[in-house]
Write an enzyme that holds these catalytic residues in place. Structure first.
Site, short mmCIF file in Angstrom:
data_model
loop_
_atom_site.label_atom_id
_atom_site.label_comp_id
_atom_site.label_asym_id
_atom_site.label_seq_id
_atom_site.Cartn_x
_atom_site.Cartn_y
_atom_site.Cartn_z
N ASP A 130 0.83 -1.21 0.00
CA ASP A 130 0.00 0.00 0.00
C ASP A 130 0.87 1.27 0.00
O ASP A 130 2.10 1.20 -0.03
CB ASP A 130 -0.93 -0.07 1.22
CG ASP A 130 -2.32 0.46 0.92
OD1 ASP A 130 -2.46 1.29 0.02
OD2 ASP A 130 -3.27 0.05 1.63
N TRP A 165 -2.86 3.48 -5.83
CA TRP A 165 -4.12 4.16 -6.17
C TRP A 165 -4.02 5.01 -7.44
O TRP A 165 -4.75 6.00 -7.59
CB TRP A 165 -4.62 5.03 -5.01
CG TRP A 165 -4.35 4.46 -3.65
CD1 TRP A 165 -4.68 3.21 -3.22
CD2 TRP A 165 -3.70 5.11 -2.54
NE1 TRP A 165 -4.28 3.04 -1.91
CE2 TRP A 165 -3.68 4.19 -1.48
CE3 TRP A 165 -3.14 6.37 -2.35
CZ2 TRP A 165 -3.11 4.49 -0.24
CZ3 TRP A 165 -2.58 6.68 -1.11
CH2 TRP A 165 -2.56 5.73 -0.08
N GLY A 166 -3.09 4.65 -8.33
CA GLY A 166 -2.98 5.39 -9.59
C GLY A 166 -2.25 6.72 -9.47
O GLY A 166 -2.27 7.52 -10.40
N ASP A 187 -10.07 3.58 -3.56
CA ASP A 187 -10.78 2.40 -3.05
C ASP A 187 -12.21 2.29 -3.58
O ASP A 187 -12.96 3.26 -3.59
CB ASP A 187 -10.83 2.45 -1.52
CG ASP A 187 -9.46 2.25 -0.90
OD1 ASP A 187 -8.45 2.31 -1.65
OD2 ASP A 187 -9.39 2.04 0.31
C1 GLA Z 1 -5.94 1.35 1.36
C2 GLA Z 1 -6.09 0.37 0.20
C3 GLA Z 1 -7.22 -0.60 0.50
C4 GLA Z 1 -6.95 -1.33 1.80
C5 GLA Z 1 -6.74 -0.33 2.92
C6 GLA Z 1 -6.26 -0.99 4.21
O1 GLA Z 1 -7.05 2.20 1.47
O2 GLA Z 1 -6.31 1.06 -0.99
O3 GLA Z 1 -7.36 -1.52 -0.57
O4 GLA Z 1 -5.81 -2.14 1.66
O5 GLA Z 1 -5.77 0.65 2.58
O6 GLA Z 1 -6.08 -0.06 5.24
#
Ligand code: GLA
Length: 388
Positions: A130, A165-166, A187
């Site tokens: 992440d 996340w791009g 997300d």
């Molecule tokens: C981010 C990621 C999610 C998930 C959460 C966990 O938001 O994008 O997919 O893994 O963290 O905290």
């Protein structure tokens, strides 16, 4: 277990986050592994069972190691990995580029090689990585390269699932970093507008996916029906209809996204299983050449909307996967001229169409096919050239 090289095809599996967020434990993970085998997920190709955030203690131990929370995972990660492997499945875990994970647990920053070693010792096969709490002066690109190198030299095959996340122009550098898949979106939430927004955001990015580095549109919400313990993801939103979940699954399949289930498969409706186990859609997603789908704007052009489109994925055996998507709220006829597929009338070929959702042959069509698709619906065919 498959002997194919890591990341050849989009990963398929289950991830704990969407439904359970922080509320995870080893019995849940074992139960999911059991259901993978008993309910046909394994046979359909789903392979990775991934624990997301919130699995460790809030502090590393005296040697700087990550410590699984003994209240959630009393038998430890090695025992859990062994159990999952005994079912012929693979085990995934989660960490983060930064000093902390998004949930506030220790991240792998400046511990990359130590953590990769630890994961390998536990028998981990997949790492989701992440992007929270990244020190501001550090380049994300460099930190993904670091963990990639650490994993590739850990002594174990570990699929590397990047999750930034791009952001920071990830399309331009992620393939070279060594990651096998990368999140291109923020997300997902268990409601229609989120599914639509994520899918539309990736149209035009089709050249940035393919074997060994797949564009990941985020975990599936199919079958959740508002069943998350987290208000943001879905419990306060109320979920989607079966039709919307079908469209979601068809979009992710055609667009070549990894298929990571996010619902509670222990309590899934039969209709949810029918979506997630659809063999024709899975075959399109898993097609060996791993090509991105191109987009055709249907005739007539007068309704000037980006919400109605056709996705075409060229398959290894010469067939075409064709998805008719109507993300608007009103029923539409979506007209496809075969000319736009590179198939003029003069070629002497027509198309024999197989309906992937209905799982039946539709017959042979010449020059044009124009299904009527309900609002928020999808119609997916596999087209085979047929000589006239
Ligand atoms: C981010 C990621 C999610 C998930 C959460 C966990 O938001 O994008 O997919 O893994 O963290 O905290």
């Amino acid at each position: 277990m498959s002997t194919l090289p890591l990341g050849l095809r989009p990963a398929m599996g289950w991830n704990s986050w969407n439904t359970f967020t922080w509320d995870i434990n080893e019995q849940l993970i074992r139960d999911v592994a059991d259901r993978f085998v008993a309910d046909g997920y394994k046979e359909a190709g789903y392979e990775y069972i991934v624990i997301d955030d919130c699995w460790s203690l809030k502090e590393r131990d005296a040697e700087g190691r990550l410590v699984p929370d003994p209240a959630k995972f009393p038998s430890g990660m090695k025992a859990l990995a062994d159990y999952i492997h005994s079912k012929g499945l693979k085990f995934g875990m989660y960490s983060c580029v930064g000093t902390h994970t998004c949930g506030g647990y220790p991240g792998s920053f400046e511990h990359e090689f130590q953590d990769a070693q630890q994961l390998a010792e536990w028998g981990v096969d997949f790492l989701k990585y992440d992007y929270c709490f990244k020190p501001r002066q550090m380049s994300g690109e460099l930190l993904y390269k670091r963990m990639s190198l650490a994993l590739k030299n850990s002594g174990r095959d570990i699929l590397f699932s990047a999750c930034n996340w791009g952001e920071d122009g990830v399309y331009q550098w992620i393939r070279e970093s060594g990651a096998h898949m990368y999140r291109s979106t923020h997300d997902i939430q268990d409601h229609w507008e989120s599914i639509k927004r994520l899918a539309l955001s990736q149209l035009g990015q089709e050249c940035y996916t393919g074997s060994f580095c797949h564009n990941d549109l985020d975990m599936l919400v199919v079958g959740m029906y508002g069943g998350s313990n987290n208000g943001f993801i879905g419990s306060k939103i109320g979920g989607c209809t079966e039709l919307e979940y079908r469209t979601h699954f068809a979009l992710w399949s055609l667009m070549g996204s990894p298929l990571m289930i996010g619902c509670d498969i222990r309590t899934a409706e039969p209709s949810t299983r029918d979506i997630l186990l659809n063999p024709a859609l899975i075959a399109i997603n898993q097609d060996l050449e791993g090509r991105g789908a191109y987009r055709i704007k249907p005739e007539p052009q007068w309704f000037h909307t980006d919400e109605v489109f056709i996705l075409v994925k060229v398959l290894t055996d010469g067939d075409l996967a064709i998805g008719f998507f109507n993300l608007s709220d009103d029923q539409r006829e979506i007209s496809l001229q075969f000319w736009d597929l590179g198939l003029p009338y003069a070629s002497g070929f027509s198309l024999s169409l197989y309906d992937c959702w209905e799982q039946r042959e539709l017959g042979v069509f010449t020059e044009r096919y124009a299904p009527t698709v309900p609002g928020r619906g999808s119609h997916v065919v596999r087209a085979k050239l047929a000589r006239r």
